[in-house]
Design a protein around this motif. Structure first.
Motif, PDB file in Angstrom:
ATOM      1  N   SER A 282       1.118  -1.229   0.192  1.00  0.00           N
ATOM      2  CA  SER A 282      -0.128  -0.432   0.187  1.00  0.00           C
ATOM      3  C   SER A 282       0.885   0.800   0.274  1.00  0.00           C
ATOM      4  O   SER A 282       0.551   1.920   0.241  1.00  0.00           O
ATOM      5  CB  SER A 282      -0.888   0.058   0.960  1.00  0.00           C
ATOM      6  OG  SER A 282      -1.682  -1.374   1.086  1.00  0.00           O
ATOM      7  N   ARG A 283       1.962   1.080  -0.499  1.00  0.00           N
ATOM      8  CA  ARG A 283       2.509   2.397  -0.840  1.00  0.00           C
ATOM      9  C   ARG A 283       2.046   3.687  -1.005  1.00  0.00           C
ATOM     10  O   ARG A 283       1.903   3.560  -2.180  1.00  0.00           O
ATOM     11  CB  ARG A 283       4.411   1.936  -0.706  1.00  0.00           C
ATOM     12  CG  ARG A 283       5.184   3.087  -1.405  1.00  0.00           C
ATOM     13  CD  ARG A 283       6.359   2.638  -2.592  1.00  0.00           C
ATOM     14  NE  ARG A 283       7.268   3.608  -2.732  1.00  0.00           N
ATOM     15  CZ  ARG A 283       8.876   3.652  -3.077  1.00  0.00           C
ATOM     16  NH1 ARG A 283       9.097   2.743  -3.506  1.00  0.00           N
ATOM     17  NH2 ARG A 283       9.146   4.316  -3.576  1.00  0.00           N
ATOM     18  N   LEU A 284       2.368   4.743  -0.359  1.00  0.00           N
ATOM     19  CA  LEU A 284       1.538   5.597  -0.812  1.00  0.00           C
ATOM     20  C   LEU A 284       2.635   6.684  -1.726  1.00  0.00           C
ATOM     21  O   LEU A 284       4.227   6.814  -0.445  1.00  0.00           O
ATOM     22  CB  LEU A 284       1.199   6.696  -0.015  1.00  0.00           C
ATOM     23  CG  LEU A 284      -0.416   5.410   0.750  1.00  0.00           C
ATOM     24  CD1 LEU A 284      -0.996   6.000   1.394  1.00  0.00           C
ATOM     25  CD2 LEU A 284      -1.630   5.589  -0.821  1.00  0.00           C
ATOM     26  N   THR A 285       2.810   7.764  -2.863  1.00  0.00           N
ATOM     27  CA  THR A 285       3.064   9.014  -2.752  1.00  0.00           C
ATOM     28  C   THR A 285       2.454  10.403  -2.910  1.00  0.00           C
ATOM     29  O   THR A 285       1.245  10.628  -3.300  1.00  0.00           O
ATOM     30  CB  THR A 285       3.522   8.902  -4.541  1.00  0.00           C
ATOM     31  OG1 THR A 285       4.349   7.699  -4.227  1.00  0.00           O
ATOM     32  CG2 THR A 285       3.823   9.708  -4.749  1.00  0.00           C
ATOM     33  N   PHE A 286       3.043  10.767  -1.645  1.00  0.00           N
ATOM     34  CA  PHE A 286       2.253  12.171  -1.623  1.00  0.00           C
ATOM     35  C   PHE A 286       2.304  13.412  -2.271  1.00  0.00           C
ATOM     36  O   PHE A 286       3.920  13.930  -2.586  1.00  0.00           O
ATOM     37  CB  PHE A 286       2.872  12.188  -0.014  1.00  0.00           C
ATOM     38  CG  PHE A 286       1.940  11.243   1.080  1.00  0.00           C
ATOM     39  CD1 PHE A 286       3.086  10.483   1.553  1.00  0.00           C
ATOM     40  CD2 PHE A 286       0.105  11.324   1.724  1.00  0.00           C
ATOM     41  CE1 PHE A 286       1.712   9.104   2.425  1.00  0.00           C
ATOM     42  CE2 PHE A 286      -0.351  11.111   2.582  1.00  0.00           C
ATOM     43  CZ  PHE A 286      -0.019   9.616   3.256  1.00  0.00           C
ATOM     44  N   GLY A 287       1.661  14.254  -2.010  1.00  0.00           N
ATOM     45  CA  GLY A 287       1.807  15.369  -2.091  1.00  0.00           C
ATOM     46  C   GLY A 287       2.413  16.125  -1.104  1.00  0.00           C
ATOM     47  O   GLY A 287       3.061  15.542  -0.595  1.00  0.00           O
ATOM     48  N   GLU A 288       2.932  17.818  -1.386  1.00  0.00           N
ATOM     49  CA  GLU A 288       3.591  18.071  -0.673  1.00  0.00           C
ATOM     50  C   GLU A 288       2.297  18.972   0.556  1.00  0.00           C
ATOM     51  O   GLU A 288       2.999  19.871   2.180  1.00  0.00           O
ATOM     52  CB  GLU A 288       3.965  19.624  -1.428  1.00  0.00           C
ATOM     53  CG  GLU A 288       5.042  19.160  -2.166  1.00  0.00           C
ATOM     54  CD  GLU A 288       6.192  18.378  -1.813  1.00  0.00           C
ATOM     55  OE1 GLU A 288       6.784  17.541  -1.697  1.00  0.00           O
ATOM     56  OE2 GLU A 288       7.167  18.754  -0.479  1.00  0.00           O
ATOM     57  N   GLY A 289       1.495  19.040   0.315  1.00  0.00           N
ATOM     58  CA  GLY A 289       0.204  19.071   1.292  1.00  0.00           C
ATOM     59  C   GLY A 289      -0.268  20.557   0.982  1.00  0.00           C
ATOM     60  O   GLY A 289       0.981  21.181   0.715  1.00  0.00           O
ATOM     61  N   THR A 290      -1.101  21.003   1.479  1.00  0.00           N
ATOM     62  CA  THR A 290      -1.773  21.880   1.417  1.00  0.00           C
ATOM     63  C   THR A 290      -2.582  22.637   3.066  1.00  0.00           C
ATOM     64  O   THR A 290      -3.684  21.787   3.649  1.00  0.00           O
ATOM     65  CB  THR A 290      -2.686  21.923   0.105  1.00  0.00           C
ATOM     66  OG1 THR A 290      -2.094  22.315  -0.532  1.00  0.00           O
ATOM     67  CG2 THR A 290      -3.605  24.112   0.341  1.00  0.00           C
ATOM     68  N   GLN A 291      -2.030  24.001   3.298  1.00  0.00           N
ATOM     69  CA  GLN A 291      -2.331  24.276   4.590  1.00  0.00           C
ATOM     70  C   GLN A 291      -3.883  24.705   4.395  1.00  0.00           C
ATOM     71  O   GLN A 291      -3.160  25.871   3.669  1.00  0.00           O
ATOM     72  CB  GLN A 291      -1.585  24.973   5.518  1.00  0.00           C
ATOM     73  CG  GLN A 291      -2.121  25.999   6.478  1.00  0.00           C
ATOM     74  CD  GLN A 291      -2.094  25.113   8.434  1.00  0.00           C
ATOM     75  OE1 GLN A 291      -0.641  24.049   7.842  1.00  0.00           O
ATOM     76  NE2 GLN A 291      -3.595  24.283   8.580  1.00  0.00           N
ATOM     77  N   LEU A 292      -4.583  24.459   5.267  1.00  0.00           N
ATOM     78  CA  LEU A 292      -5.579  25.584   4.964  1.00  0.00           C
ATOM     79  C   LEU A 292      -6.313  25.296   6.767  1.00  0.00           C
ATOM     80  O   LEU A 292      -6.272  24.917   7.627  1.00  0.00           O
ATOM     81  CB  LEU A 292      -7.359  24.563   4.994  1.00  0.00           C
ATOM     82  CG  LEU A 292      -8.501  25.063   4.669  1.00  0.00           C
ATOM     83  CD1 LEU A 292      -8.852  25.903   3.907  1.00  0.00           C
ATOM     84  CD2 LEU A 292      -9.474  23.607   4.889  1.00  0.00           C
ATOM     85  N   THR A 293      -6.316  26.670   6.589  1.00  0.00           N
ATOM     86  CA  THR A 293      -7.171  27.724   8.013  1.00  0.00           C
ATOM     87  C   THR A 293      -8.405  28.460   7.443  1.00  0.00           C
ATOM     88  O   THR A 293      -8.939  29.230   6.342  1.00  0.00           O
ATOM     89  CB  THR A 293      -6.183  28.490   7.925  1.00  0.00           C
ATOM     90  OG1 THR A 293      -4.663  28.406   9.034  1.00  0.00           O
ATOM     91  CG2 THR A 293      -6.553  29.852   9.671  1.00  0.00           C
ATOM     92  N   VAL A 294      -9.534  28.203   8.365  1.00  0.00           N
ATOM     93  CA  VAL A 294     -10.747  28.673   8.264  1.00  0.00           C
ATOM     94  C   VAL A 294     -11.713  29.450   9.038  1.00  0.00           C
ATOM     95  O   VAL A 294     -10.922  29.027  10.585  1.00  0.00           O
ATOM     96  CB  VAL A 294     -11.738  27.262   7.835  1.00  0.00           C
ATOM     97  CG1 VAL A 294     -13.550  28.385   8.499  1.00  0.00           C
ATOM     98  CG2 VAL A 294     -11.491  26.531   7.044  1.00  0.00           C
ATOM     99  N   ASN A 295     -10.979  30.380   8.977  1.00  0.00           N
ATOM    100  CA  ASN A 295     -11.654  31.735  10.226  1.00  0.00           C
ATOM    101  C   ASN A 295     -13.014  32.371  10.719  1.00  0.00           C
ATOM    102  O   ASN A 295     -13.942  31.519   9.324  1.00  0.00           O
ATOM    103  CB  ASN A 295     -11.238  33.105   9.407  1.00  0.00           C
ATOM    104  CG  ASN A 295      -8.784  32.870   9.411  1.00  0.00           C
ATOM    105  OD1 ASN A 295      -8.919  32.706  10.060  1.00  0.00           O
ATOM    106  ND2 ASN A 295      -9.287  33.539   9.156  1.00  0.00           N
TER     107      ASN A 295
END
Lengths: 113, 114
Positions: free
Chosen positions: B100-113
């Motif tokens: 089940s080896r995964l290749t990931f993206g860099e990630g996206t930080q979401l902030t909801v105010n």
């Protein structure tokens, strides 16, 4: 059913020391994966193990890093002679079969001073 | 080799706004696609997945559709909440790679105010 357990949560080591990171997979899971997350980056695959076997270590640095998953006990990721660049969060994941979705632990945050 | 590219963050939205986080991939075979979410100080949790073209994964109001023609798997939510603040990772796995080896993206930080 406890999730994937990693310990310690935080580990501080001086340069040149050894770091040992432990991972107990979920009950019934015999497939373990280790990932490293450097600051501000995504997760990078390191190694995939089954009980007593290393299946894929193509993401492991060639030196100083080793991993095992013995018949009894947790999986261990071992880093010898740590350097500052080893500072990262190390995540373990497990699955019951080779193609099942992964369940992640909360990670070990290694800081090398 | 396999790769995943996500839109750069951070993303800041007001509560009840519409969310889209773009994700495109490169793969040699026919991957399964995933979105994972990481809350502060925690590990990754599977949010949703799709295993073949045109499949739609959905969970907790989030959706993503596997688009083979555009090699994309964009994450959407119609009305975000403060509790959705987290880092979101797009990932893929291929049968041709081990387990089940995964290749990931860099990630996206979401902030909801509020």
């Amino acid at each position: 059913n406890a999730g994937v357990m990693q310990n310690p949560r935080h580990l501080v080591r001086r340069r040149g020391q050894e770091a040992r990171l432990r991972c107990s997979p979920m009950k019934g899971h015999s497939h373990v994966y280790w990932y490293r997350q450097l600051p501000e980056e995504g997760l990078k695959f390191m190694v995939y193990l089954q009980k007593e076997n290393i299946i894929d270590e193509s993401g492991m640095p060639k030196e100083r890093f080793s991993a095992e998953f013995p018949k009894e006990g947790p999986s261990i990721l071992r880093i010898q002679q740590v350097v500052r660049g080893d500072s990262a969060a190390y995540f373990c994941a497990s699955s019951p079969t080779p193609n099942s979705p992964l369940h992640f632990g909360n990670g070990t945050r290694l800081t090398v001073t | 080799g396999n790769s995943v590219t996500q839109m750069e963050g951070p993303v800041t939205l007001s509560e009840e706004a519409f969310l889209t986080i773009n994700c495109t991939y490169t793969a040699t075979g026919y991957p399964s696609l995933f979105w994972y979410v990481q809350y502060p100080g925690e590990g990754l949790q599977l949010l949703l997945k799709a295993t073949k073209a045109d499949d739609k994964g959905s969970n907790k109001g989030f959706e993503a559709t596997y688009r083979k023609e555009t090699t994309s798997f964009h994450l959407e939510k119609g009305s975000v909440q403060v509790s959705d603040s987290a880092v979101y990772f797009c990932a893929l796995s291929e049968r041709e790679t081990s387990g089940s080896r995964l290749t990931f993206g860099e990630g996206t930080q979401l902030t909801v105010n509020p």
